[in-house]
Design a protein around this motif. Structure first.
Motif, PDB file in Angstrom:
ATOM      1  N   GLU A  45      50.956  36.112  33.065  1.00 28.40           N
ATOM      2  CA  GLU A  45      50.721  37.337  32.314  1.00 28.40           C
ATOM      3  C   GLU A  45      49.409  37.944  32.772  1.00 28.40           C
ATOM      4  N   VAL A  46      49.252  39.219  32.533  1.00 30.89           N
ATOM      5  CA  VAL A  46      48.066  39.941  32.976  1.00 30.89           C
ATOM      6  C   VAL A  46      46.815  39.401  32.294  1.00 30.89           C
ATOM      7  N   GLN A  47      45.795  39.136  33.081  1.00 32.64           N
ATOM      8  CA  GLN A  47      44.495  38.693  32.568  1.00 32.64           C
ATOM      9  C   GLN A  47      43.433  39.668  33.053  1.00 32.64           C
ATOM     10  N   ARG A  48      42.750  40.313  32.155  1.00 35.22           N
ATOM     11  CA  ARG A  48      41.670  41.218  32.539  1.00 35.22           C
ATOM     12  C   ARG A  48      40.436  40.382  32.883  1.00 35.22           C
ATOM     13  N   PRO A  49      39.698  40.756  33.936  1.00 34.77           N
ATOM     14  CA  PRO A  49      38.562  39.949  34.371  1.00 34.77           C
ATOM     15  C   PRO A  49      37.381  39.974  33.405  1.00 34.77           C
ATOM     16  N   TRP A  50      37.242  41.008  32.609  1.00 35.31           N
ATOM     17  CA  TRP A  50      36.231  41.117  31.568  1.00 35.31           C
ATOM     18  C   TRP A  50      36.822  41.987  30.465  1.00 35.31           C
ATOM     19  N   PRO A  51      36.386  41.836  29.245  1.00 40.85           N
ATOM     20  CA  PRO A  51      37.052  42.480  28.104  1.00 40.85           C
ATOM     21  C   PRO A  51      37.223  43.993  28.208  1.00 40.85           C
ATOM     22  N   TRP A  52      36.288  44.696  28.790  1.00 38.42           N
ATOM     23  CA  TRP A  52      36.357  46.149  28.847  1.00 38.42           C
ATOM     24  C   TRP A  52      37.011  46.676  30.132  1.00 38.42           C
ATOM     25  N   ALA A  53      37.528  45.788  30.962  1.00 38.82           N
ATOM     26  CA  ALA A  53      38.131  46.202  32.236  1.00 38.82           C
ATOM     27  C   ALA A  53      39.368  47.063  32.010  1.00 38.82           C
ATOM     28  N   ASP A  54      39.498  48.114  32.816  1.00 37.69           N
ATOM     29  CA  ASP A  54      40.690  48.949  32.752  1.00 37.69           C
ATOM     30  C   ASP A  54      41.634  48.647  33.914  1.00 37.69           C
ATOM     31  N   THR A  55      41.451  47.482  34.516  1.00 41.81           N
ATOM     32  CA  THR A  55      42.280  47.034  35.622  1.00 41.81           C
ATOM     33  C   THR A  55      42.419  45.518  35.548  1.00 41.81           C
ATOM     34  N   TRP A  56      43.292  44.958  36.372  1.00 40.93           N
ATOM     35  CA  TRP A  56      43.544  43.523  36.346  1.00 40.93           C
ATOM     36  C   TRP A  56      44.039  43.082  37.722  1.00 40.93           C
ATOM     37  N   PRO A  57      43.902  41.805  38.045  1.00 33.72           N
ATOM     38  CA  PRO A  57      44.362  41.310  39.344  1.00 33.72           C
ATOM     39  C   PRO A  57      45.884  41.345  39.452  1.00 33.72           C
ATOM     40  N   VAL A  58      46.369  41.804  40.609  1.00 30.85           N
ATOM     41  CA  VAL A  58      47.818  41.859  40.845  1.00 30.85           C
ATOM     42  C   VAL A  58      48.238  41.064  42.083  1.00 30.85           C
ATOM     43  N   ALA A  59      47.278  40.695  42.928  1.00 29.74           N
ATOM     44  CA  ALA A  59      47.623  39.970  44.150  1.00 29.74           C
ATOM     45  C   ALA A  59      46.363  39.394  44.784  1.00 29.74           C
ATOM     46  N   ARG A  60      46.580  38.501  45.741  1.00 29.19           N
ATOM     47  CA  ARG A  60      45.497  38.016  46.600  1.00 29.19           C
ATOM     48  C   ARG A  60      45.864  38.421  48.022  1.00 29.19           C
ATOM     49  N   LEU A  61      44.913  39.027  48.713  1.00 28.91           N
ATOM     50  CA  LEU A  61      45.098  39.492  50.079  1.00 28.91           C
ATOM     51  C   LEU A  61      44.265  38.596  50.982  1.00 28.91           C
ATOM     52  N   ALA A  62      44.867  38.072  52.042  1.00 22.97           N
ATOM     53  CA  ALA A  62      44.160  37.163  52.945  1.00 22.97           C
ATOM     54  C   ALA A  62      44.296  37.618  54.385  1.00 22.97           C
ATOM     55  N   PHE A  63      43.184  37.500  55.113  1.00 21.79           N
ATOM     56  CA  PHE A  63      43.136  37.799  56.538  1.00 21.79           C
ATOM     57  C   PHE A  63      42.749  36.515  57.261  1.00 21.79           C
ATOM     58  N   PRO A  64      43.718  35.678  57.654  1.00 20.71           N
ATOM     59  CA  PRO A  64      43.398  34.391  58.271  1.00 20.71           C
ATOM     60  C   PRO A  64      42.503  34.492  59.505  1.00 20.71           C
ATOM     61  N   ASP A  65      42.722  35.517  60.341  1.00 18.17           N
ATOM     62  CA  ASP A  65      41.916  35.654  61.553  1.00 18.17           C
ATOM     63  C   ASP A  65      40.456  35.974  61.239  1.00 18.17           C
ATOM     64  N   LEU A  66      40.205  36.567  60.085  1.00 13.91           N
ATOM     65  CA  LEU A  66      38.845  36.937  59.699  1.00 13.91           C
ATOM     66  C   LEU A  66      38.231  35.932  58.732  1.00 13.91           C
ATOM     67  N   GLY A  67      39.040  34.972  58.255  1.00 17.32           N
ATOM     68  CA  GLY A  67      38.545  34.002  57.277  1.00 17.32           C
ATOM     69  C   GLY A  67      38.170  34.657  55.962  1.00 17.32           C
ATOM     70  N   GLN A  68      38.918  35.672  55.562  1.00 17.00           N
ATOM     71  CA  GLN A  68      38.591  36.450  54.366  1.00 17.00           C
ATOM     72  C   GLN A  68      39.756  36.454  53.395  1.00 17.00           C
ATOM     73  N   SER A  69      39.442  36.371  52.107  1.00 16.57           N
ATOM     74  CA  SER A  69      40.442  36.421  51.054  1.00 16.57           C
ATOM     75  C   SER A  69      39.882  37.262  49.916  1.00 16.57           C
ATOM     76  N   LEU A  70      40.690  38.188  49.394  1.00 16.58           N
ATOM     77  CA  LEU A  70      40.241  39.117  48.360  1.00 16.58           C
ATOM     78  C   LEU A  70      41.270  39.214  47.245  1.00 16.58           C
ATOM     79  N   ILE A  71      40.794  39.413  46.032  1.00 13.41           N
ATOM     80  CA  ILE A  71      41.669  39.685  44.902  1.00 13.41           C
ATOM     81  C   ILE A  71      41.917  41.188  44.864  1.00 13.41           C
ATOM     82  N   VAL A  72      43.187  41.570  44.721  1.00 10.67           N
ATOM     83  CA  VAL A  72      43.587  42.983  44.671  1.00 10.67           C
ATOM     84  C   VAL A  72      43.782  43.378  43.215  1.00 10.67           C
ATOM     85  N   LEU A  73      43.227  44.521  42.854  1.00  4.84           N
ATOM     86  CA  LEU A  73      43.327  45.033  41.487  1.00  4.84           C
ATOM     87  C   LEU A  73      44.416  46.086  41.368  1.00  4.84           C
TER      88      LEU A  73
END
Length: 198
Positions: A45-73
């Protein structure tokens, strides 16, 4: 003379703090978003990152060649993009369009080349693999993206361009188009160790 020195020192410190504020906020937000993402996956279920947030995480995006991983809102509006890349709504079915700032989360987007791997994890925990098909610079005053004309399972990553410009809000956009990983490739069940450690 001492007052002038103190004034210059104070002014320099203030500029330094403001200069680091946006990247620092983006980095700290990703930590809070990672916690909300873990809770979203555990409870489905949707979890807001902080109580007043007007957005929430929907995915994780990863770039293996760059060694980077980000949460998508959810949302491609300014409030979301200040804290992470945001999914631009395209309807129930359709391609994933993700926008991010060129000076924080998507600052390395220019390092992706055709053939680079991109991974996207949904709330169900499953990873989908994509392969970069093309990169291009477009003028937002003359071109726009029509999600209905894109393949349903494609992925577009968009940021402002040029990457090193001091001028924000210009009309140029850097667009990375990725398609599902070829069927003959190993689908894998998650990111490799370079991304998993992030």
């Amino acid at each position: 003379m001492r007052r002038l020195g103190l004034l210059l020192l104070t002014g320099s410190a203030t500029l330094l703090v403001f200069g680091f504020w946006i990247p620092l906020k983006a980095l700290l937000a990703q930590e809070l978003l990672a916690l909300a993402w873990a809770k979203s996956q555990a409870g489905q279920e949707v979890q807001r990152p902080w109580p007043w947030a007007d957005t929430w995480p929907v995915a994780r995006l990863a770039f293996p060649d760059l060694g980077q991983s980000l949460i998508v809102l959810e949302g491609g509006h300014g409030e979301s993009l200040a804290f992470g890349p945001g999914r631009v709504p395209t309807g129930a079915a359709g391609p994933w369009i993700i926008a991010g700032h060129r000076d924080t989360h998507f600052r390395h987007l220019g390092e992706l080349v055709p053939g680079s791997e991109v991974r996207l994890q949904g709330r169900d925990g499953q990873w989908r693999r994509f392969q970069v098909a093309s990169t291009q610079v477009v003028d937002s005053r003359r071109a726009w993206i029509d999600p209905s004309r894109l393949p349903e399972h494609s992925l577009l990553l968009i940021t402002c361009y040029p990457f090193d410009s001091f001028d924000s809000g210009g009309p140029l956009r850097y667009v990375v188009t990725a398609k599902p990983w070829p069927a003959s490739g190993d689908p894998g069940d998650g990111p490799d160790d370079r991304v998993a450690r992030l």
